[in-house]
Scaffold this active site. Structure first.
Site, PDB file in Angstrom:
ATOM      1  CE1 TYR A  34     -23.501 -14.879  -3.819  1.00 17.02           C
ATOM      2  CE2 TYR A  34     -22.365 -16.358  -2.292  1.00 17.02           C
ATOM      3  CZ  TYR A  34     -22.519 -15.829  -3.565  1.00 17.02           C
ATOM      4  OH  TYR A  34     -21.710 -16.254  -4.575  1.00 17.02           O
ATOM      5  CB  SER A  79       6.937  -2.758 -22.355  1.00 18.21           C
ATOM      6  OG  SER A  79       7.473  -3.907 -22.903  1.00 18.21           O
ATOM      7  CD  GLU A 109      -6.982   4.291 -17.914  1.00 18.91           C
ATOM      8  OE1 GLU A 109      -7.753   3.390 -17.611  1.00 18.91           O
ATOM      9  OE2 GLU A 109      -6.457   4.396 -19.034  1.00 18.91           O
ATOM     10  CE  LYS A 111       4.101   0.975 -15.169  1.00 17.29           C
ATOM     11  NZ  LYS A 111       4.431  -0.148 -14.293  1.00 17.29           N
ATOM     12  CG  ASP A 113       3.653  -3.401  -8.327  1.00 17.71           C
ATOM     13  OD1 ASP A 113       4.044  -4.135  -9.251  1.00 17.71           O
ATOM     14  OD2 ASP A 113       4.328  -3.170  -7.310  1.00 17.71           O
ATOM     15  CE1 TYR A 214      -3.793  -2.431 -18.608  1.00 16.00           C
ATOM     16  CE2 TYR A 214      -4.215  -2.909 -16.298  1.00 16.00           C
ATOM     17  CZ  TYR A 214      -3.453  -3.079 -17.439  1.00 16.00           C
ATOM     18  OH  TYR A 214      -2.362  -3.896 -17.402  1.00 16.00           O
ATOM     19  CE  LYS A 278      -3.098   3.038 -22.007  1.00 15.31           C
ATOM     20  NZ  LYS A 278      -4.212   2.093 -21.825  1.00 15.31           N
ATOM     21  CE  LYS A 302       8.556   1.172 -12.804  1.00 15.28           C
ATOM     22  NZ  LYS A 302       8.361  -0.047 -12.011  1.00 15.28           N
ATOM     23  CB  CYS A 394      15.870  -5.108  30.568  1.00 16.90           C
ATOM     24  SG  CYS A 394      15.538  -3.436  29.980  1.00 16.90           S
ATOM     25  CB  CYS A 397      16.893  -1.718  33.848  1.00 17.52           C
ATOM     26  SG  CYS A 397      15.663  -3.003  33.603  1.00 17.52           S
ATOM     27  CB  CYS A 410      11.872  -4.482  30.697  1.00 17.72           C
ATOM     28  SG  CYS A 410      12.517  -3.801  32.235  1.00 17.72           S
ATOM     29  CB  CYS A 416      13.381   0.005  33.071  1.00 17.93           C
ATOM     30  SG  CYS A 416      14.066  -0.395  31.461  1.00 17.93           S
TER      31      CYS A 416
END
Ligand SMILES: [Zn+2]
Length: 654
Positions: A34, A79, A109, A111, A113, A214, A278, A302, A394, A397, A410, A416
């Site tokens: 490439y 929205s 579909e 949603k 974020d 989308y 939808k 949601k 520690c 101990c 430790c 311990c």
């Protein structure tokens, strides 16, 4: 071929490979090949003094922009209305059916974020990109979005087209970026916003974003009559869409789909925060209409949040089985994915510094299904902040701690208390020696009464010893003695896990058990051969080598063998696996494995996993919603393996 023709050919060729790589996730040439094509094109463009509008070299300009230009959206962006639960969703579906007088189909579909962006094409060419902004006015991000490799610069459709989608940073790009970033990103979502809204397009390019399309907002000289048609149209134009698209007619079906995706969403490579439903038929959408804010024919569901902010109240330092000290954040309790979270890991002291969190800071906390909650980074500094001071001794101990790499340790392994109990608990756990009936409380008692501090010492326990203990009746004693005896023959992968090597979890143990057939082989493995294994990085490789260098560890292993432990090696089976030397293609969604997981497992059996079906394919593994690969496999009469059979085969082989 003239130089001009060569330039045209190279432009198309590099674009084609870009698409294979970034959109279809299916490269057909090596990176080196490439690069050779790409740089030949760069040189030729320089020599001829021009480049084509669709040239891949034009993705990143040299110019840093002076500021963001505001831009009015030709089609205002709505929205989505939200439902808060499945009862509401059911009601909405009923309303839609009533309103239109017949049962509708509904598309489902993801949603996403990420950051919403609108892209315009004309005459088959990329024209501009604009952020959502307030829905009416956004910002011009044409140069930034152009650097995103999954955004096609040319498309087959020749009239005007405006599409909407989401710029996303995949988890993979997020992790890659944070590996070397001076200031780590808090989450992939912040990574996107900062990248697209960056005046230097070179910065945008560095984040290696993706674009998932989308929606078609405007299309000239063509009619799209359903969401399904739209989805297919988008794919045909060469956009990435994510691999999920479903149709449903009932609320019950929609619920099942949404619950399923909610369950697996953490395994996806992109962050989604819900699903969008939808009315599929675009022609009845106008009939249904809009409110001031929303289309009435679409709805968002949601998921419950997985990342929220809260106050970091304190830090406690936990001593683990290897002596590693882990800082644990004490948080003001919050509800996350349906559970109350009041503790979260801060990983190590270096991580605390990188994330710049302090006591009394507001911090982001994330919880995924299978992972313990983690403090992701600072949400807000406050005036009452106090620096987190790592301990020098520690907490269990009191011995002086040592810094090794990014962690505090430790090294008092023998005395311990917390270390001893965690070590024993790990050893008896299900994926290790699986000794039933030995709770943490019992192990604490064994240490106090019999000074049992190392796993091998569990095999010195006798019935006589237990008889004197409070609350140990005959039946309980019998069960414990029996389960200790039963555990003496252990599976090879469990044995590796049980050793409790730093950074070796269940999955690494499994991978190592496939690569190395005996303890001897594993002990002799050097760094290079370990790193050569997929999924084993430098840190894990080092942990293994260091572990076997330590004489005390070797001694403890030998003591196990002298007390009668035997390992059940699966050597023979593995080399004669059904999958060894076979060419395998995966298609569809599996319930038990993600694709990368299954790929690794099959590779460990010596299989060659490829992405397209051909006459050289031996098996096609078929999950739910398998697509064209399944059709092709059927046409070529290739053996199909469905999930139940796959699980059986893997169990037999492993
Ligand atoms: Zn200690």
């Amino acid at each position: 071929m003239s130089k001009e023709e060569r330039l045209k050919w190279l432009t198309d060729e590099v674009n084609k490979h870009n698409k294979n790589y970034y959109v279809y996730d299916n490269p057909t040439i090596s990176d080196a090949e490439y690069d050779a094509l790409y740089y030949e094109l760069v040189d030729l463009e320089k020599e001829l003094g021009y480049s084509l509008p669709s040239s891949p070299t034009s993705r990143v300009g040299d110019e840093v922009l002076e500021g963001f230009k505001k831009k009015k959206h030709e089609i205002p962006l709505y929205s989505l209305n939200k439902v808060k639960d499945f009862a509401d969703l059911n009601k909405w579906i009923d309303d839609m059916n009533k309103l239109t007088g017949k049962q509708q189909q509904f598309s489902i579909e993801y949603k996403y974020d990420g950051l919403k962006v609108v892209i315009e094409y004309n005459n088959g060419k990329y024209v501009s990109a604009t952020t959502r902004g307030n829905g009416t006015i956004g910002e011009d991000v044409t140069s930034q979005v152009k650097t995103i490799k999954s955004v096609p610069l040319t498309i087959p459709f020749k009239s005007r087209l405006i599409v909407q989608g989401e710029c996303m940073m995949t988890n993979k790009s997020f992790k890659e970026y944070n590996k070397t970033a001076e200031i780590p990103l808090k989450n992939p979502r912040n990574g996107v916003a900062g990248a697209v809204r960056n005046l230097d397009p070179k910065e945008t390019e560095k984040r290696k974003l993706d674009f998932f399309c989308y929606d078609v907002l405007l299309i000239e000289n063509e009619k799209i009559s359903t969401q399904t048609e739209m989805h297919n149209f988008i794919i045909n134009q060469g956009f990435k869409t994510g691999d999920y698209f479903k149709l449903t007619t009932t609320g019950e079906q929609a619920k099942q789909e949404i619950e399923y995706i909610d369950k697996i969403k953490d395994k996806l490579d992109v962050m989604i925060d819900g699903m969008v439903i939808k009315v599929d038929n675009c022609l009845v959408r106008d009939e249904i209409g809009y409110t001031n804010k929303f289309p009435k024919w679409a709805m968002a569901f949601k998921f419950k949040a997985v990342e929220l902010s809260t106050t970091l109240l304190d830090v406690i330092w936990q001593v683990g089985r290897t002596g590693k000290i882990t800082p644990i954040a004490v948080l003001e309790p919050i509800e996350l994915s349906g559970a109350t979270v009041s503790r979260a890991t801060l990983n190590n002291t270096q991580d605390i510094e990188r994330k710049q969190v302090k006591i009394n800071s507001r911090v982001f906390v994330r919880r995924s299904n299978e992972v313990i909650p983690e403090v992701m980074g600072i949400a807000e500094h406050t005036e009452e902040e106090k620096t987190i001071v790592p301990p020098t001794f520690c907490p269990s101990c009191g011995s002086q701690l040592k810094t090794i790499g990014a962690n505090l340790f430790c090294v008092n392994h023998k005395h311990c208390y917390e270390q001893i109990i965690d070590r024993l608990t790990h050893f008896v756990s299900r994926d290790a020696f699986n000794i039933e009936g030995l709770s943490e409380k019992t192990l604490q008692l064994f240490y106090q009464k019999f000074n049992i501090a190392y796993p091998y010492e569990l095999y010195t326990i006798t019935e006589e010893m237990l008889k004197g203990l409070d609350g140990f009746k005959e039946k309980k004693i019998h069960n414990i003695i029996e389960s200790i005896a039963k555990s003496k023959n252990v599976e090879w992968q469990n044995f590796i896990f049980a050793l409790g090597i730093l950074n070796i979890g269940k999955k690494s143990a499994f991978i190592l058990s496939k690569r190395y057939k005996t303890l001897q082989e594993l002990m002799q493995a050097d760094i290079n051969s370990l790193i050569a294994i997929d999924d084993v990085g430098e840190i894990v490789a080092n942990s293994i080598v260091e572990y076997f260098k330590d004489e005390e560890n070797i001694n403890n292993i030998q003591k196990l063998f002298s007390l009668g432990i035997t390992i059940n090696n699966a050597t023979e089976l593995t080399t004669h696996s059904t999958f060894t030397n076979k060419t395998i293609v995966l298609t569809g969604t599996l319930n038990n494995y993600t694709r990368p997981e299954l790929t690794k497992i099959l590779q460990n059996f010596g299989a060659n996993v490829t992405s397209s079906v051909s006459k050289n394919t031996d098996f096609v593994i078929v999950g739910e919603d398998a697509g064209s690969k399944l059709d092709k496999a059927r046409a070529l009469n290739i053996r199909l393996i469905y999930e139940p059979e796959l699980v059986n085969l893997l169990n037999e082989n492993g």
